[in-house]
Design an enzyme around this catalytic site. Structure first.
Site, PDB file in Angstrom:
ATOM      1  CE1 TYR A   1      42.288  43.233  46.024  1.00  0.00           C
ATOM      2  CE2 TYR A   1      43.197  44.959  44.621  1.00  0.00           C
ATOM      3  CZ  TYR A   1      43.339  43.751  45.289  1.00  0.00           C
ATOM      4  OH  TYR A   1      44.518  43.075  45.199  1.00  0.00           O
TER       5      TYR A   1
ATOM      6  CE  LYS B   1      38.015  30.161  54.990  1.00  0.00           C
ATOM      7  NZ  LYS B   1      38.724  28.870  55.169  1.00  0.00           N
TER       8      LYS B   1
ATOM      9  CG  ASP C   1      41.074  26.961  53.227  1.00  0.00           C
ATOM     10  OD1 ASP C   1      40.223  26.739  52.346  1.00  0.00           O
ATOM     11  OD2 ASP C   1      40.901  26.660  54.426  1.00  0.00           O
TER      12      ASP C   1
ATOM     13  CG  ASP D   1      46.210  40.488  44.331  1.00  0.00           C
ATOM     14  OD1 ASP D   1      46.892  40.648  43.294  1.00  0.00           O
ATOM     15  OD2 ASP D   1      46.572  40.900  45.457  1.00  0.00           O
TER      16      ASP D   1
ATOM     17  CG  ASP E   1      51.336  37.589  42.875  1.00  0.00           C
ATOM     18  OD1 ASP E   1      50.827  38.032  41.824  1.00  0.00           O
ATOM     19  OD2 ASP E   1      52.145  38.243  43.564  1.00  0.00           O
TER      20      ASP E   1
HETATM   21  C1  IPM Z   1      47.694  43.042  40.402  1.00  0.00           C
HETATM   22  C2  IPM Z   1      48.404  43.964  41.347  1.00  0.00           C
HETATM   23  C3  IPM Z   1      47.437  45.072  41.751  1.00  0.00           C
HETATM   24  C4  IPM Z   1      46.266  44.421  42.451  1.00  0.00           C
HETATM   25  C5  IPM Z   1      48.043  46.185  42.603  1.00  0.00           C
HETATM   26  C6  IPM Z   1      49.274  46.797  41.955  1.00  0.00           C
HETATM   27  C7  IPM Z   1      47.035  47.256  42.918  1.00  0.00           C
HETATM   28  O1  IPM Z   1      48.883  43.267  42.457  1.00  0.00           O
HETATM   29  O2  IPM Z   1      47.284  43.508  39.309  1.00  0.00           O
HETATM   30  O3  IPM Z   1      47.538  41.868  40.721  1.00  0.00           O
HETATM   31  O4  IPM Z   1      46.328  44.131  43.663  1.00  0.00           O
HETATM   32  O5  IPM Z   1      45.257  44.209  41.793  1.00  0.00           O
HETATM   33 MN    MN Z   2      48.592  41.111  42.342  1.00  0.00          MN
END
Ligand code: IPM
Ligand code: MN
Length: 357
Positions: free
Chosen positions: A141, A190, A223, A247, A251
């Protein structure tokens, strides 16, 4: 206690959910005799519109001078033009970096009363209780990036880079957390392909073996982790990983309890204010319809009280109230499974009423 909690409502449903969290914080202040200042500042797309900058100086200054920050969400289709000079997300990345918030804590716990909201089978997800600790101010990032001409058009790159110190400090946060939980720590990398992961693995292992020998420790490739998360999520306690892997995995993990609308997150550094937010985004399709689930933000406010202000009883009061409201069967649309549902404001009303009773 007197505390200043800066509210950054942001874009999309951000303002709607932060409004409910504000009411909850006010109810807590009244019930427990605290005085909370709750000033609001712009961030993200609305800040680009009003100040030409997704993180205006006044916003950053106010956050630096606060005890803690509560954020809604940033981003939306209005600011998605790939050729735009700046993006709402840049404001979020910058505030993480400026405040030194290197550890992002994302607890993912299933609620028994909501097991049917998960797309996965109940017998797989029931009892899941994972704390993800995602490195937040380094890795790909924040590595060098660029573009240059190429025979086929252009080429572009982002560098994934971690130093020993960056790995040590986030692993320590995760290991401390594991000690207070079930004593298990998993590091995800990884290392079969990436040099940066080989350093990560080496440093993580040294920190754990020398400073936290009491923990049950293992490493998993990212993975494979994607697979284990949906086949045997109960086996994990604390999971520590880099920025990009964290990240993606968080999710994925958000589907274990069934809705993004329930998951809070805390970003902390070694000193200074922490930043607390729901893990969901700005949900442009829900804006202005009183449909958004405010519980993730309300639970983020609870994390804020616990972690930044040391108000354990107050944090617990919020969490218990949310639990009671869910047990009583109240649902916003995202967790109603097609059944009857209530709106954002009504959910806020129920939590505030529960705190006052
Ligand atoms: C998160 C979001 C952010 C990230 C974005 C909005 C920049 O997806 O907080 O997980 O990728 O960190
Ligand atoms: Mn995110």
């Amino acid at each position: 206690m007197n505390a200043t909690i800066v509210l950054l409502p942001g874009d999309g449903i951000g303002p709607e959910v932060v409004k409910q969290a504000r009411r909850v914080l006010e109810a807590i202040a009244a019930r427990f005799g605290h005085k909370f200042e709750l000033p609001e500042y712009p961030i993200g797309g609305n800040a680009i519109d009003s100040c030409g900058n997704p993180l205006p100086d006044e916003t950053l200054e106010a956050c630096r001078n606060s005890h803690a920050v509560l954020l809604g969400a940033v981003g939306g289709p209005k600011w998605d033009d790939p050729s735009a000079k700046t993006r709402p997300e840049a404001g979020l990345l910058r505030i993480r970096r400026e405040l030194g918030l290197f550890a992002n804590l994302r607890p993912t716990k299933t609620w028994d009363e909501l097991l049917d909201a998960s797309p996965l089978r109940r017998e797989i997800v029931q009892g899941t209780d994972i704390l993800f600790v995602r490195e937040l101010t380094g890795g790909i990032y924040f590595g060098e990036s660029g573009r240059k001409p190429h025979a086929s058009g252009e080429e572009a790159w982002n560098v994934m880079i971690y130093s020993t110190g960056e790995i040590e400090r986030v692993v320590r946060v995760a290991a401390e957390a594991a000690r207070k939980r079930r004593g298990k720590l998993t590091s995800v990398d990884k290392a079969n392909v990436l040099e940066v992961s080989r350093l990560w693995r080496q440093v993580a292992e040294r920190v754990v073996k020398t400073e936290f020998p009491d923990l049950e420790y293992n490493v998993v490739l990212v993975d494979a982790m994607a697979m284990h998360l949906i086949s045997r999520p109960r086996d994990f306690d604390v999971v520590v990983t880099g920025n990009l892997f964290g990240d993606i995995l968080t999710d994925e993990a958000s589907m274990l309890p069934g809705s993004l609308g329930l998951l809070p997150s805390a970003s902390i550094g070694s000193t200074g204010p922490g930043l607390f937010e729901p893990i969901h985004g700005s949900a442009p399709d829900l804006v202005g319809k009183n449909l958004a689930n405010p519980l993730a933000t309300i639970l983020a406010a609870a994390m804020l009280l616990r972690q930044s202000l040391n108000l354990e009883t107050e944090a617990k009061a919020i969490e218990d109230t949310v639990s009671r409201v869910l047990k009583a069967g109240h649902r916003t649309k995202d967790i109603a499974g097609g059944g009857p549902s209530i709106g954002t404001t009504q959910m806020g009303d129920l939590v505030v009423a529960g705190l006052n009773s």
